[in-house]
Scaffold this motif. Structure first.
Motif, mmCIF file in Angstrom:
data_model
loop_
_atom_site.group_PDB
_atom_site.id
_atom_site.type_symbol
_atom_site.label_atom_id
_atom_site.label_comp_id
_atom_site.label_asym_id
_atom_site.label_seq_id
_atom_site.Cartn_x
_atom_site.Cartn_y
_atom_site.Cartn_z
ATOM 1 N N HIS A 205 0.726 -0.846 0.138
ATOM 2 C CA HIS A 205 0.066 -0.106 -0.059
ATOM 3 C C HIS A 205 1.086 1.059 0.497
ATOM 4 C CE1 HIS A 205 -3.594 2.507 -0.106
ATOM 5 N NE2 HIS A 205 -3.504 2.934 1.444
ATOM 6 N N ALA A 206 2.089 1.155 0.506
ATOM 7 C CA ALA A 206 2.966 2.901 0.566
ATOM 8 C C ALA A 206 3.656 2.904 -0.545
ATOM 9 C CB ALA A 206 4.284 2.319 2.082
ATOM 10 N N LEU A 210 3.302 6.044 -3.004
ATOM 11 C CA LEU A 210 4.485 6.831 -2.844
ATOM 12 C C LEU A 210 4.867 6.714 -4.201
ATOM 13 C CD1 LEU A 210 6.220 5.295 0.392
ATOM 14 C CD2 LEU A 210 5.439 7.704 -0.625
ATOM 15 N N LEU A 285 6.617 10.572 3.797
ATOM 16 C CA LEU A 285 6.554 9.328 4.458
ATOM 17 C C LEU A 285 7.670 10.204 6.487
ATOM 18 C CD1 LEU A 285 6.852 6.155 5.786
ATOM 19 C CD2 LEU A 285 8.573 6.625 3.892
ATOM 20 N N ILE A 309 2.328 9.748 6.509
ATOM 21 C CA ILE A 309 2.105 8.018 6.477
ATOM 22 C C ILE A 309 2.648 7.930 7.100
ATOM 23 C CG2 ILE A 309 3.265 5.700 5.535
ATOM 24 C CD1 ILE A 309 2.547 7.125 2.402
ATOM 25 N N ALA A 311 5.555 5.393 9.644
ATOM 26 C CA ALA A 311 5.787 4.330 10.059
ATOM 27 C C ALA A 311 6.376 4.356 11.641
ATOM 28 C CB ALA A 311 7.137 3.962 8.872
ATOM 29 N N VAL A 316 1.742 0.632 11.018
ATOM 30 C CA VAL A 316 1.836 2.212 9.706
ATOM 31 C C VAL A 316 0.747 2.666 9.734
ATOM 32 C CG1 VAL A 316 2.766 2.398 7.437
ATOM 33 C CG2 VAL A 316 4.173 0.279 8.839
ATOM 34 N N PHE A 318 -1.715 5.085 7.491
ATOM 35 C CA PHE A 318 -1.956 5.809 6.647
ATOM 36 C C PHE A 318 -3.407 6.643 6.801
ATOM 37 C CE2 PHE A 318 0.387 1.884 4.925
ATOM 38 C CZ PHE A 318 1.017 2.328 4.594
ATOM 39 N N LEU A 335 10.417 -1.991 2.081
ATOM 40 C CA LEU A 335 9.867 -0.884 1.383
ATOM 41 C C LEU A 335 10.770 -0.623 0.991
ATOM 42 C CD1 LEU A 335 7.629 0.676 0.634
ATOM 43 C CD2 LEU A 335 8.631 2.543 2.437
#
Length: 564
Positions: A205-206, A210, A285, A309, A311, A316, A318, A335
Motif C-alpha cells: 500500500h505504501a 508513494l 513518509l 504515512i 511508520a 504503519v 495511513f 519498502l
C-alpha cells in the motif's frame, strides 16, 4: 558464567547483564544494596561506576544506553535512593531507552514481623516503591524468593530489550547473596518479528501511494534508533531519491552529508527551505516520529494529515487505514525494494536552497556572542564528535550545527529534564570511548547536577564541556519570564579545581571574548582529560529560533479552558 555451586541472585543478575553486552553499570551505595554490590563486583568483566547521587546515576545510564545502542543498568538503595532515581527513569521511558533500574529492598521478614524501617514512609507497606516505578517502566518486579529470581530477572531484561523501555527490579537485601540456579543458555532478542501478511500489505500500500505521488518526501523520527531502524532508513533514502529531512529530536540519526539531506523539519524554526518542501509535498513518509508541542513548535507545523504515512515502531498508519504488528525496521527494509526513484522534491529544494555564509570572527577583544561561540563549535566537529545539548537555547543553536558523517547529536526533547546532560555526558563518555562528547550546558541546568563533573574527572574521561553562563533559565525566559528565572551566579570554571582535589586531571577556564575562547578551545582540544570552558554570554543573547519557538509554545500553553 557463574559456577552453579556458587551462583547467587546477585551474581546471576551480573551474568545476565554481561551477557546482554554491558561492560559498565552505575551505582550509588546504601545499606539495602551493599551485599548486592559486593556480588556485582565479583564479576570482573564489568566495571562499577560510582556516582554522586541517584538522579545523576540514572542520567548516566540514559547516556550509556544512547552511546551503545543497547541496555544500561543503575543500582540504588531502597526508597531514599529509588525515589531519587525515579525522574531519570521516567525520562528513559519517555525517550525509549532500556535502562535496567535495580534497587535493594527491605529484608523479606520485615513486613511479616511488622518491623518499622528506616528510609521508608513510616508505614508497614513496603510495596510502594515498586508500585511507583510501575508507572514509568515496562515491568516492575520484587524478588523475595531466590528460586524465582532467574525467571523474574530474565523476564525483566527481555521486556526492556523487546519494548525499548526501562524496567525495575527490586532485590530484598537478604536475597542478593542467596544461592539460586546458574544461568542457562538463552537468547535475549529485541523486538518481535512482524506479522508477514500485515507487513506485506503495508509495504504494498505504501509503495502504491508513494510511487503515484508527484513530489514525495521522507522525514526521520526519533524512534528510528531505539527500534534499530537507522540503517534501514538510510537504505530507503538511497533507493527513493526523495528529499530527506529529520525531526529535531532525531538530529544525527541520518547522515547530514547525504546528497538528499535538506535539514531539520521543525515548523517555523527549522532549517531554511526545509519546512516549505515538507509542507508542500503531496505525500510524506514519517519514519518513527513523535508529534509533540515541542517537536512541532507548539503545533505550528503545517502537515496535512491526509498526506502523511506514519511508520511507527509496531504499526504503519495511513490516512485511510492502519496495519498493526508491522515492525519499523522490517517495513523500511522491504519498502526500499519497491520504490521508484523520484527526485522531484530535491529539485524543488535546490530551487529555493539558501547559500550559508560563514560567520566571520571578530577582533580578539570582542565580547562573546552565541553565534560566535557556535561558529567555533562547528569548526571543532569531526567524525568522532558527539554533541550533547542540554534543554534550553543549546537545543536551538546545536540543531543548526552541520554534523560531519559519523558524528552524533543527543537531546532529551521528549522529557526535557534540565540538568540531564551532565550525567548523560558521563554515561556517553563511558559507553562510547572512541567518541569525544562536546556538551553544551546552560548555567541554570548545570546547577541541578554539577557534582557529576567530579565523577567525570574521577574516571579520567575526556569530554569538552561548554558552560554557557547567561545568568538564568533562558528557555523559560522566552516562554514566560519572571524573577524565578534568575539564578545565583557561580564561579563555574573554578569548580574544576574543587573537583580535582589532589588527584584529578580536569582543566577549566573562563572566556568572555572571542580571543579568550579561541585560546580556550585550543587548550581544551589538546588536554588529555576533561575540559570545562565557562563562556560569558549576555542574558538577552539567545537564538532567533528560541524566540520564535518560545512564543509558539507559550501560546499553546496559554490556551484558555474550554467553556462547559
Amino acid at each position: 558464567m557463574s559456577d552453579h555451586c556458587t551462583t547467587t541472585v546477585g551474581s546471576y543478575l551480573a551474568s545476565r547483564l554481561e551477557e546482554i553486552g554491558l561492560q559498565h553499570y552505575f551505582a550509588v551505595p546504601g545499606d539495602y544494596n551493599l551485599v548486592l554490590l559486593d556480588k556485582l563486583l565479583e564479576n570482573k568483566n564489568m566495571q562499577m561506576i560510582s556516582c554522586c547521587n541517584e538522579l545523576n546515576a540514572g542520567y548516566a545510564a540514559d547516556g550509556y544506553a544512547r552511546a551503545t545502542g543497547g541496555a544500561s543498568a543503575v543500582f540504588v538503595t531502597y526508597s531514599v535512593g529509588g525515589l531519587s532515581l525515579l525522574n531519570a527513569i521516567a525520562g528513559a521511558y519517555a525517550e525509549d531507552l532500556p535502562v535496567i533500574a535495580v534497587s535493594g529492598g527491605p529484608n523479606t521478614n520485615s513486613e511479616s514481623e511488622f518491623e518499622m524501617l528506616h528510609h521508608t514512609l513510616g508505614t508497614l507497606d513496603y510495596d510502594y516503591q515498586r508500585d511507583i516505578f510501575s508507572k514509568v517502566t515496562a515491568e516492575a518486579v520484587t524478588i523475595h524468593d531466590p528460586r524465582e529470581a532467574p525467571a523474574q530477572i530474565d523476564h525483566a531484561i527481555q521486556t526492556a530489550l523487546r519494548f525499548r523501555k526501562p524496567v525495575y527490579i527490586e532485590i530484598a537485601c537478604n536475597i542478593a547473596s542467596a544461592v539460586t540456579a546458574e544461568p542457562t543458555v538463552r537468547e535475549f532478542g529485541g523486538p518481535t518479528a512482524s506479522d508477514p501478511l500485515s507487513l506485506n500489505a503495508a509495504v504494498e500500500h505504501a509503495a502504491e501511494l508513494l510511487n503515484a505521488a508527484v513530489k514525495p518526501v521522507m522525514v526521520a523520527g526519533v524512534k528510528l534508533r531505539s527500534f534499530g531502524a537507522e540503517e534501514h532508513f538510510h537504505k530507503l533514502a538511497d533507493a527513493s531519491g526523495y528529499a530527506i529531512a529529520t525531526m529535531p529530536n532525531a538530529k544525527g540519526f541520518f547522515d547530514e552529508q547525504h546528497a538528499n539531506y535538506i535539514g531539520i523539519y521543525w515548523g517555523p524554526v527549522g532549517s531554511p527551505g526545509c519546512g516549505e518542501i515538507v509542507d508542500s509535498a503531496d505525500l510524506c513518509l514519517f519514519a518513527g516520529p513523535t508529534f509533540t508541542d515541542y517537536t512541532t513548535t507548539g503545533h505550528a507545523a503545517l502537515i496535512n494529515p491526509t498526506q502523511v504515512i506514519q511508520a511507527l515502531p509496531n504499526s504503519v498508519v495511513f490516512p485511510d487505514r492502519t496495519f498493526s504488528n508491522v515492525k519499523l525496521a522490517d517495513f523500511l527494509e522491504s519498502l526500499s525494494t519497491k520504490l521508484k526513484p523520484n527526485d522531484a522534491s530535491m529539485v524543488a529544494y535546490k530551487r529555493i536552497q539558501e547559500e550559508v555564509t560563514p560567520l566571520r570572527p571578530g577582533a580578539p577583544e570582542t565580547p562573546l556572542s552565541t553565534r560566535q561561540l557556535f561558529s567555533r563549535i562547528q569548526q571543532m566537529l569531526g567524525p568522532d564528535s558527539a554533541v550533547i545539548a542540554e534543554t534550553g537555547d543549546s537545543w536551538f543553536n546545536g540543531i543548526q550545527l552541520d554534523l560531519p558523517t559519523g558524528s552524533r547529536f543527543e537531546v532529551q526533547m521528549q522529557y526535557g529534564s534540565i540538568g540531564w546532560s551532565v550525567g548523560a555526558t558521563l554515561g556517553y563518555s563511558i559507553g562510547a570511548p572512541n567518541q569525544r562528547p562536546i556538551a553544551l550546558i546552560g548555567d541554570g541546568s548545570f546547577q541541578l547536577t554539577a557534582q557529576e563533573v567530579s565523577t567525570i574527572i574521577r574516571y579520567g574521561l575526556k569530554p569538552i564541556i561548554f558552560l554557557i553562563n547567561n545568568g538564568g533559565y533562558t528557555i523559560e525566559v522566552e516562554i514566560h519570564d519572571g524573577p524565578y528565572n534568575t539564578i545565583k551566579n557561580w564561579n563555574y570554571a573554578e569548580l574544576v579545581n574543587v573537583f580535582n582535589a589532589e588527584d584529578g586531571n580536569g582543566w577549566g577556564c573562563k572566556a568572555g571574548t572571542e580571543g579568550e575562547l579561541d585560546d580556550a578551545i585550543q587548550q581544551a582540544v589538546a588536554h588529555d582529560g576533561p575540559a570545562f570552558i565557562e563562556v560569558l554570554i549576555d542574558r538577552d543573547d539567545c537564538s532567533k529560533n528560541l524566540l520564535v519557538w518560545g512564543g509558539h509554545v507559550a501560546k499553546n500553553n496559554g490556551r484558555p479552558p474550554h467553556s462547559a
